[in-house]
Design an enzyme around this catalytic site. Structure first.
Site, short mmCIF file in Angstrom:
data_model
loop_
_atom_site.label_atom_id
_atom_site.label_comp_id
_atom_site.label_asym_id
_atom_site.label_seq_id
_atom_site.Cartn_x
_atom_site.Cartn_y
_atom_site.Cartn_z
N CYS A 1 14.13 37.20 76.01
CA CYS A 1 15.26 38.14 75.94
C CYS A 1 16.51 37.51 75.34
O CYS A 1 17.29 38.18 74.65
CB CYS A 1 15.57 38.68 77.32
SG CYS A 1 14.18 39.36 78.22
N ASP B 1 13.55 39.22 84.70
CA ASP B 1 12.87 40.12 85.62
C ASP B 1 11.36 40.12 85.38
O ASP B 1 10.57 40.25 86.32
CB ASP B 1 13.42 41.54 85.48
CG ASP B 1 14.78 41.68 86.13
OD1 ASP B 1 15.34 40.67 86.58
OD2 ASP B 1 15.31 42.81 86.17
N SER C 1 11.90 48.98 88.02
CA SER C 1 12.10 48.50 86.66
C SER C 1 12.39 49.68 85.74
O SER C 1 11.97 50.82 86.01
CB SER C 1 10.83 47.78 86.18
OG SER C 1 10.82 47.66 84.78
#
EC number: 4.2.1.9
Length: 564
Positions: free
Chosen positions: A53, A85, A480
């Site tokens: 990310c 995450d 999520s």
């Protein structure tokens, strides 16, 4: 009238006889006599090597600094943390995800205040780093520009049946559930695993990172058009340079974050999130950013806007497309222009360009919706927004359900109650969760979790097991951005605070009514109330460290799970 001081804070470390030692330190990092007259800009980056990310942020930070230099400022880069995450999902690590948002905001505030930096460009890629940076900007109320790392390109793989598929991270979670139930061979899981992340960038669907990047653009805190280009796209370097230039222009004009982060700006962000069918985490994060900006925002604002803004984006996790496709047809400005033309956005909101949102859109002239990735407002996927706020006997203070993609508005079923996600995963693996069940996962709230863990492991497994449309999941935790199916989260009050979810029992009947915006337990109220007698919450899971501190400070999900 005197022009704004472009060094409103850094004079504390550069000017006067008494600052000789500070200037000496700054000379060691490259500053010279001429540089001491320049605005000092903090370039805060969550770059790390743990997750794809954030990998582009090292490159983008360099371009930001070029922009600051070219505009007459002096950039000083510093780092902060970021939690993946995707890697921390489904185990103890997920307790630390939401708390990282607070740590990021606090750490950026700490450096900016201690070093007396005049403004900031804030770079982030992972789910919690985006709101953490925006919370810091709102709290500090300095000249600030946000820059997103960009999303990952979609992966492609061929499965054992010969079919080719475009895959994202969420497909791996669902493949695990399918494999566990004997619905997919392990070889296909391995093929998906190797294809889901072909390079740098945040998860490609309209999951939390892309939702918050879109919200940041709608808030006016990032340059128009900057949310959608992929992480590898060199247009991002141009946005980075212009972000560095923009923060200096904001200083020259005396524009600070709270001039941009108004109530109307938050309403714009909510409208864009609803139109995209974005992540329910955006509710937590926008509430938290508004709190830092001293703007009154509530769940009722999300309900009000959600009822009038249609869901028009055919994007994952419910749709067919990813952020790469949104970029291909014109990016977030396509949605914003459509909403503005329909009177669903406040066009007069100020942005980091120094112009209004309407002026920005007029300047870049985005195309009309293509009708495929982004539908027109006259032909929406759903007539209302993709997120619905619920209340009722199980959620008197509120709960959240992502309605984008739901095939039915009502679900009534029988409660299967689990104290924590692990027990629910074990039951699913054992085959004891069946069609018509209401899977209740409690003691996962901000305090009770602690940390309000995301339930992607269980939701992905439920969908992979073929039960995505047949099982309702309730939790005081959260989900999520990649979650699909009948999933209600953020239930408040949470179990550890003696919320009604704490008193559910196996066999209770539960009713979700999306149209009626209600979530109720169908048990005699007197009998249900009697269960509250002598309630004793579980002992805290953590008694030392950051989570022990977090539990003492964190508030309800209904106000963003903020700490103070």
């Amino acid at each position: 009238m005197m022009p704004p001081d472009i060094k409103p804070r850094s004079r504390d470390v550069t000017d006067g006889l008494e600052k000789a030692a500070a200037r000496g330190m700054l000379r060691a990092v490259g500053m010279n006599d001429d540089d001491f007259a320049k605005a000092q800009i903090g370039v805060a980056s969550s770059w790390n090597e743990i997750t794809p990310c954030n990998l582009s942020l090292d490159r983008l930070a360099k371009a930001v600094k070029e922009g600051v230099f070219s505009a007459g400022g002096y950039p000083l880069e510093f780092g902060t943390i970021s939690v993946s995450d995707g890697i921390s999902m489904g185990h103890q690590g997920m307790h630390f995800s939401l708390v990282s948002r607070e740590v990021i905001a606090d750490s950026v505030e700490t450096v900016m205040q201690a070093e007396r930096l005049d403004g900031s460009v804030l770079l982030a890629g992972c789910d919690k780093s985006l709101p953490g940076m925006l919370m810091a900007a709102a709290r500090l109320d300095l000249a600030s520009v946000f820059l997103y790392a960009g999303s990952i390109l979609p992966g492609r793989t061929k499965l054992s049946d010969g079919t080719e598929h475009e895959v994202t991270l969420i497909d791996a979670f669902e493949a695990v559930g399918a494999c566990s139930r004997g619905l997919m061979p392990r070889a296909d899981v391995d093929a998906i695993e190797r294809a889901i992340c072909p390079g740098e960038g945040a998860c490609g669907g309209m999951y939390t990172a892309n939702t918050m990047a879109s919200a940041a653009e709608a808030l006016g805190m990032s340059l128009p058009g900057s949310a959608a280009p992929p992480a590898t796209d060199r247009r991002r370097d141009g946005f980075a340079r212009r972000s560095g230039q923009a923060v200096i222009e904001l200083l020259r004009r005396g524009i600070t974050a709270r001039d941009i982060l108004t109530k109307e700006a938050f309403e714009n962000a909510i409208a864009v999130v609803m139109a995209f069918g974005g992540s329910t985490n955006a509710i937590l994060h926008l509430l938290a950013i508004a709190h830092e900006a001293d703007v009154t925002l509530s769940l009722e604002d999300f309900s009000r806007i959600g009822f009038k803004v249609p869901h028009i984006a055919d994007v994952k996790p419910f749709g067919r497309h990813v952020m790469f496709d949104v970029d291909h047809i014109g990016g977030v400005p396509v949605v914003m222009k459509a909403l503005l033309d329909a009177g669903l956005l406040h066009g007069d909101c100020l942005t980091v360009t120094g112009q209004t949102m309407a002026e920005n859109l007029a300047s870049i002239a985005p195309p009309d919706p293509d009708g495929q990735v982004i539908r027109t407002l006259h032909n929406p996927i759903h007539p209302t927004g993709g997120i619905t706020i619920l209340r009722g006997s199980l959620a008197p203070d509120g709960a959240v359900v992502k309605t984008a993609g739901l095939d039915s508005d009502v679900f009534e079923g029988t409660a299967r109650v689990f104290d924590g996600e692990r027990a629910a995963l074990d039951a699913l693996k054992d085959g004891t969760i069946a069609k018509g069940d209401v899977v209740v996962i409690r003691y996962e709230g901000p305090k009770g979790g602690p940390g309000m863990r995301e339930m992607l492991a269980i939701t992905g497994a439920i969908k992979g097991a073929g039960l995505g449309k047949d099982v309702l999941l309730l939790t005081d935790g959260r989900f999520s951005g990649g979650t699909t199916g009948f999933c209600v989260g953020h239930i408040a009050p949470e179990a550890v605070e003696a919320g009604p979810i704490a008193f559910l029992r196996d066999g209770d009947r539960v009713l979700l009514d999306v149209v009626g915006c209600s979530l109720d337990v169908l048990v005699d109220p007197v009998e249900f109330s009697s269960r509250k007698k002598d309630f004793i919450p579980p002992a805290p899971r953590y008694t030392t460290g950051v989570l022990a501190k977090y539990v003492k400070l964190v508030s309800s999900a209904t106000v963003g799970a903020v700490c103070g």
